[in-house]
Scaffold this motif. Structure first.
Motif, PDB file in Angstrom:
ATOM      1  N   THR A 177      18.784 -69.874   1.252  1.00 43.65           N
ATOM      2  CA  THR A 177      18.465 -71.043   2.062  1.00 43.65           C
ATOM      3  C   THR A 177      18.603 -70.680   3.542  1.00 43.65           C
ATOM      4  OG1 THR A 177      20.746 -71.644   1.736  1.00 43.65           O
ATOM      5  CG2 THR A 177      19.116 -72.839   0.419  1.00 43.65           C
ATOM      6  N   THR A 178      17.979 -71.471   4.383  1.00 44.97           N
ATOM      7  CA  THR A 178      18.032 -71.179   5.814  1.00 44.97           C
ATOM      8  C   THR A 178      19.479 -71.311   6.328  1.00 44.97           C
ATOM      9  OG1 THR A 178      17.086 -71.727   7.940  1.00 44.97           O
ATOM     10  CG2 THR A 178      17.372 -73.558   6.442  1.00 44.97           C
ATOM     11  N   GLY A 179      19.862 -70.343   7.159  1.00 48.14           N
ATOM     12  CA  GLY A 179      21.224 -70.364   7.712  1.00 48.14           C
ATOM     13  C   GLY A 179      22.274 -69.813   6.757  1.00 48.14           C
TER      14      GLY A 179
ATOM     15  N   GLY B  21      22.874 -66.759   6.110  1.00 45.89           N
ATOM     16  CA  GLY B  21      23.483 -65.536   6.649  1.00 45.89           C
ATOM     17  C   GLY B  21      22.710 -64.263   6.342  1.00 45.89           C
ATOM     18  N   LYS B  22      21.423 -64.398   5.974  1.00 44.54           N
ATOM     19  CA  LYS B  22      20.634 -63.214   5.595  1.00 44.54           C
ATOM     20  C   LYS B  22      20.447 -62.272   6.785  1.00 44.54           C
ATOM     21  CE  LYS B  22      17.144 -65.834   4.351  1.00 44.54           C
ATOM     22  NZ  LYS B  22      17.709 -67.162   4.640  1.00 44.54           N
ATOM     23  N   SER B  23      19.991 -62.837   7.919  1.00 39.68           N
ATOM     24  CA  SER B  23      19.756 -61.972   9.096  1.00 39.68           C
ATOM     25  C   SER B  23      21.056 -61.324   9.532  1.00 39.68           C
ATOM     26  CB  SER B  23      19.228 -62.794  10.274  1.00 39.68           C
ATOM     27  OG  SER B  23      18.117 -63.505   9.879  1.00 39.68           O
ATOM     28  N   THR B  24      22.123 -62.097   9.486  1.00 38.43           N
ATOM     29  CA  THR B  24      23.417 -61.578   9.917  1.00 38.43           C
ATOM     30  C   THR B  24      23.815 -60.380   9.061  1.00 38.43           C
ATOM     31  OG1 THR B  24      23.986 -63.833  10.511  1.00 38.43           O
ATOM     32  CG2 THR B  24      25.790 -62.256  10.391  1.00 38.43           C
ATOM     33  N   LEU B  25      23.636 -60.514   7.743  1.00 39.85           N
ATOM     34  CA  LEU B  25      24.016 -59.429   6.827  1.00 39.85           C
ATOM     35  C   LEU B  25      23.247 -58.152   7.163  1.00 39.85           C
ATOM     36  CD1 LEU B  25      25.689 -58.759   4.277  1.00 39.85           C
ATOM     37  CD2 LEU B  25      23.641 -59.248   2.941  1.00 39.85           C
TER      38      LEU B  25
HETATM   39  N1  ATP Z   1      24.988 -64.820  17.795  1.00 37.54           N
HETATM   40  C1  ATP Z   1      25.493 -65.813  17.019  1.00 37.54           C
HETATM   41  N2  ATP Z   1      26.659 -66.378  17.346  1.00 37.54           N
HETATM   42  C2  ATP Z   1      27.184 -67.368  16.579  1.00 37.54           C
HETATM   43  N3  ATP Z   1      26.588 -67.849  15.483  1.00 37.54           N
HETATM   44  C3  ATP Z   1      25.407 -67.339  15.114  1.00 37.54           C
HETATM   45  C4  ATP Z   1      24.796 -66.288  15.868  1.00 37.54           C
HETATM   46  N4  ATP Z   1      23.635 -65.967  15.268  1.00 37.54           N
HETATM   47  C5  ATP Z   1      23.522 -66.773  14.183  1.00 37.54           C
HETATM   48  N5  ATP Z   1      24.580 -67.584  14.091  1.00 37.54           N
HETATM   49  C6  ATP Z   1      24.835 -68.585  13.036  1.00 37.54           C
HETATM   50  O1  ATP Z   1      24.985 -67.928  11.797  1.00 37.54           O
HETATM   51  C7  ATP Z   1      24.407 -68.684  10.750  1.00 37.54           C
HETATM   52  C8  ATP Z   1      23.532 -67.781   9.882  1.00 37.54           C
HETATM   53  O2  ATP Z   1      22.461 -67.332  10.664  1.00 37.54           O
HETATM   54  P1  ATP Z   1      21.418 -66.278  10.080  1.00 37.54           P
HETATM   55  O3  ATP Z   1      20.373 -66.089  11.121  1.00 37.54           O
HETATM   56  O4  ATP Z   1      22.121 -65.084   9.581  1.00 37.54           O
HETATM   57  O5  ATP Z   1      20.831 -67.078   8.838  1.00 37.54           O
HETATM   58  P2  ATP Z   1      19.540 -66.790   7.958  1.00 37.54           P
HETATM   59  O6  ATP Z   1      19.959 -66.904   6.530  1.00 37.54           O
HETATM   60  O7  ATP Z   1      18.907 -65.509   8.357  1.00 37.54           O
HETATM   61  O8  ATP Z   1      18.629 -68.004   8.347  1.00 37.54           O
HETATM   62  P3  ATP Z   1      17.014 -68.106   8.430  1.00 37.54           P
HETATM   63  O9  ATP Z   1      16.474 -67.935   7.049  1.00 37.54           O
HETATM   64  O10 ATP Z   1      16.801 -69.467   8.961  1.00 37.54           O
HETATM   65  O11 ATP Z   1      16.563 -67.019   9.379  1.00 37.54           O
HETATM   66  C9  ATP Z   1      23.665 -69.828  11.392  1.00 37.54           C
HETATM   67  O12 ATP Z   1      24.434 -71.000  11.208  1.00 37.54           O
HETATM   68  C10 ATP Z   1      23.620 -69.473  12.866  1.00 37.54           C
HETATM   69  O13 ATP Z   1      23.773 -70.631  13.662  1.00 37.54           O
END
Ligand code: ATP
Length: 629
Positions: A415-417, A419-423
């Motif tokens: 789901t969006t948010g 944490g995929k990009s973060t990982l």
């Molecule tokens: N630089 C940052 N500092 C603090 N929080 C952050 C930062 N970047 C992202 N986040 C938070 O981390 C959470 C996960 O973000 P992330 O981009 O990893 O999700 P995602 O699964 O890739 O989402 P999407 O599918 O929408 O791209 C979000 O709630 C976002 O607000």
């Protein structure tokens, strides 16, 4: 430390010492320049002494020697005048080039440090603050080194020597002048504090203004599309007015201080003149001494006038140095293992500050034994929280366990948010796992020199960043050095990368692959930019490819074609790709499902469809979105 955090308090001496890494070969030239400036000041001060001898001889009781002394005095005055001009010229010759050297080295040091600092630092610091530190602040430091610092020292010394000479001419009149200096000295203490505060405020506000300009130029399409140009202008106007107010306050502070410095000696002049005439009339002073006294005060007028300005310049330069040191002294939190990266050591060496010594392990030159590059990728009990996350909030990633088989393509959905990009960003260490291990080829990513890690791992993001350069240079940005050295091999690699990413459109650009693409590739469509960014990741020939939804701007068919080609061409490259479209996900060997910062399931597309409600939910949402699009 973010720019809003208070700057480390430093004395002027400590601030100047912070410039030490840039002063190699500069100090002796600065000292020579200082001596030249001092000699020119002394030559100017000697002129009244000659006048004294001249006047005394001309007005001597018998008038003897009047004519010859006029000739001699004329010659000496000419020589002194020429000497003064020569020393001014020498000061410039000695100091201007090294001052530019310091500015240039500090700018390179800052840029180098910015390259070294992790993404978390750049998240916290607005770009305009960094821009103003690299440009306006360092220009100010150069002018201060070339002119302000020298003239501040010289003018202060000239004033001290000049006042001593005044005492030799008439202690009564000199005392009068000295008494006038007392309020100036008292005021200078509070002026220093007031001016330093306003100076810091104005330089920080100039940085904020630069950020606003940068953001609105960058986001000009959004501002126009939403008709927010006027609102943006209003915001800018308010910010610019605030800066103007601060500048006016700063100028006002300086003006009132300079006015005091200039006015008090002028007031004293009238009283001094009357008293001097009385002293001559009563035989307590020679007429030559009186003439020399006032000629000396005339010579002192310029240094006295400028010393206030120079103090202001010195305080502004100190603020500029402090702002530079605030960035340069941030320790990079993500570094290569100690002693494995000569560039790292050079970066620290170029910006070494007190307290850094223990981090200055000399490069041993010998790299640690690293596992062969096979394309292994694993996350073991990984936890992560953003450094700027609110206190007390739970970590974003918790207990992430995931292992990819070398050569496989794994899709990451969630789901969006979640944490995929973060990982993904933990793999090339753009951010550092808070705990647990991220492994490449079986070794902790922290055990790799950063350069080696990033040779093995390439990345493409959803938001593609391109540079103002040719298509060729953008795509070959991370290509191996040995391939780049061979023109033919480089061309083959470029062709392969463009074909795999379905980016053949680039050959049809006006100058083909040598076409300069504008800033951030804005002359291209979103899908074109994404494909070039993907081609860049492919051209890096990594063993591990992490792709953060790199094809979101492509139509379904092109995305499928790219994914298919990627699998064929990069058969032995391990790929972890964030994907949303069911058709693309279906092409992956396996799929990992992420929810709320955890990996909740891993399996093939069909397995997951059969057993995971969460996966079915994500896929049906994506299908509904695709149908709507
Ligand atoms: N630089 C940052 N500092 C603090 N929080 C952050 C930062 N970047 C992202 N986040 C938070 O981390 C959470 C996960 O973000 P992330 O981009 O990893 O999700 P995602 O699964 O890739 O989402 P999407 O599918 O929408 O791209 C979000 O709630 C976002 O607000």
């Amino acid at each position: 430390m973010s720019p809003s955090a208070a700057s480390t308090p430093r004395t002027l001496r400590e601030s100047v010492q912070g410039l030490r890494p840039y002063l190699d070969g500069v100090l002796w030239r600065w000292v020579c320049g200082l001596l030249a400036a001092l000699l020119s000041g002394l030559a100017a001060l000697a002129i009244p002494q000659v006048i004294q001898v001249l006047v005394n001889n001309v007005f001597s009781a018998d008038g003897s020697g009047g004519r010859s002394s006029v000739v001699w005095a004329g010659v000496v005055l000419l020589v002194l005048g020429l000497a003064e001009a020569l020393f001014v010229w020498l000061r410039r010759v000695f100091i201007l080039p090294p001052a530019s050297d310091v500015e240039n080295r500090a700018r390179i040091g800052l840029y180098r440090r910015l390259q070294r600092l992790p993404v978390a630092f750049h998240d916290a610091w607005p770009s305009g603050q960094l821009l103003s530190r690299a440009q306006a602040d360092l220009g100010l430091v150069r002018r201060w080194i070339a002119f302000g610092s020298v003239m501040f020292v010289v003018d202060s010394l000239v004033i001290v020597v000049g006042v001593a000479l005044l005492f030799t001419l008439s202690w009564q009149l000199a005392l009068l002048y000295l008494v006038a200096a007392v309020p100036i000295i008292i005021r200078s203490f509070s002026f220093r504090n007031d001016f330093r505060t306003v100076s810091r405020l104005s330089q920080d506000q100039a940085g904020d203004l630069a950020t606003t300009v940068e953001e609105s130029v960058h986001g000009i399409r959004i501002l126009k599309a939403f008709g927010r140009g006027t609102t943006a202008l209003e915001g800018f106007r308010t910010q610019a007015s605030t800066l103007q107010d601060t500048e006016v306050r700063k100028a006002g502070l300086l003006a009132s201080f300079v006015a005091m410095v200039v006015a008090l000696p002028e007031v004293v002049l009238g009283v001094g003149l009357a008293w001097g005439v009385y002293l001559v009339a009563t035989g307590q002073m020679m007429v030559g001494a009186l003439a020399a006294f006032f000629a000396t005060t005339a010579v002192l007028a310029r240094p006295v006038e400028s010393v206030g300005q120079l103090l202001g310049m010195t305080l502004s330069a100190k603020t500029a140095i402090d702002r530079h040191l605030d960035v340069i002294s941030v320790r990079p939190a993500i570094t290569s293992p100690a002693g494995t990266d000569p560039e790292e050591a050079a970066s620290l060496g170029a910006t070494r500050l007190d307290g850094d010594a223990d981090e200055m392990a000399p490069p041993s030159g010998a790299l640690p034994v690293l596992p062969p590059s096979a394309g292994g990728l694993a996350f073991r009990d990984v936890e992560f929280r953003y450094p700027d996350a609110a206190e007390g909030t739970a970590p974003l990633l918790r207990g992430v366990d995931l292992e990819l088989i070398p050569g496989e393509t794994m899709a990451l959905v969630g789901t969006t948010g979640s944490g995929k990009s973060t990982l993904l960003q933990l793999v090339p260490r753009l951010y550092e796992a808070t705990s647990g291990r991220v492994e490449v080829d079986g070794a902790d990513v922290r055990d790799f020199p950063l350069e080696e890690l990033r040779r093995r791992v390439a990345v493409a993001f959803e938001e593609p960043t391109l540079f103002s350069d040719t298509v060729r240079n953008n795509v070959l940005l991370g290509a191996p050095a040995d391939v780049l050295a061979d023109e033919e091999k480089a061309q083959q690699l470029l062709d392969m990368a463009l074909d795999t990413a379905q980016a053949g459109f680039a050959r049809a650009l006006p100058d083909g692959l040598d076409t300069e693409i504008g800033e951030e590739g804005l002359s291209l469509s979103g899908g074109q930019r994404q494909r070039l960014a993907l081609a860049r990741a492919i051209a890096a020939q990594p063993k591990v490819l992490v792709l953060d939804d790199p094809l979101s701007a492509l139509d379904v068919r092109t995305e499928e074609a790219v994914t298919q080609r990627l699998r064929e061409v990069l058969a032995d490259t391990t790929t972890l790709v964030v994907a949303h479209r069911p058709s693309t996900v279906a092409l992956a060997d396996r799929v990992a499902v992420m929810a709320d910062g955890r990996i909740v399931d891993v399996g093939t597309h069909l397995e997951l469809l059969a057993r995971s409600a969460a996966y079915r939910d994500i896929i049906s949402n994506a299908e509904a979105e695709e149908a709507r699009a």
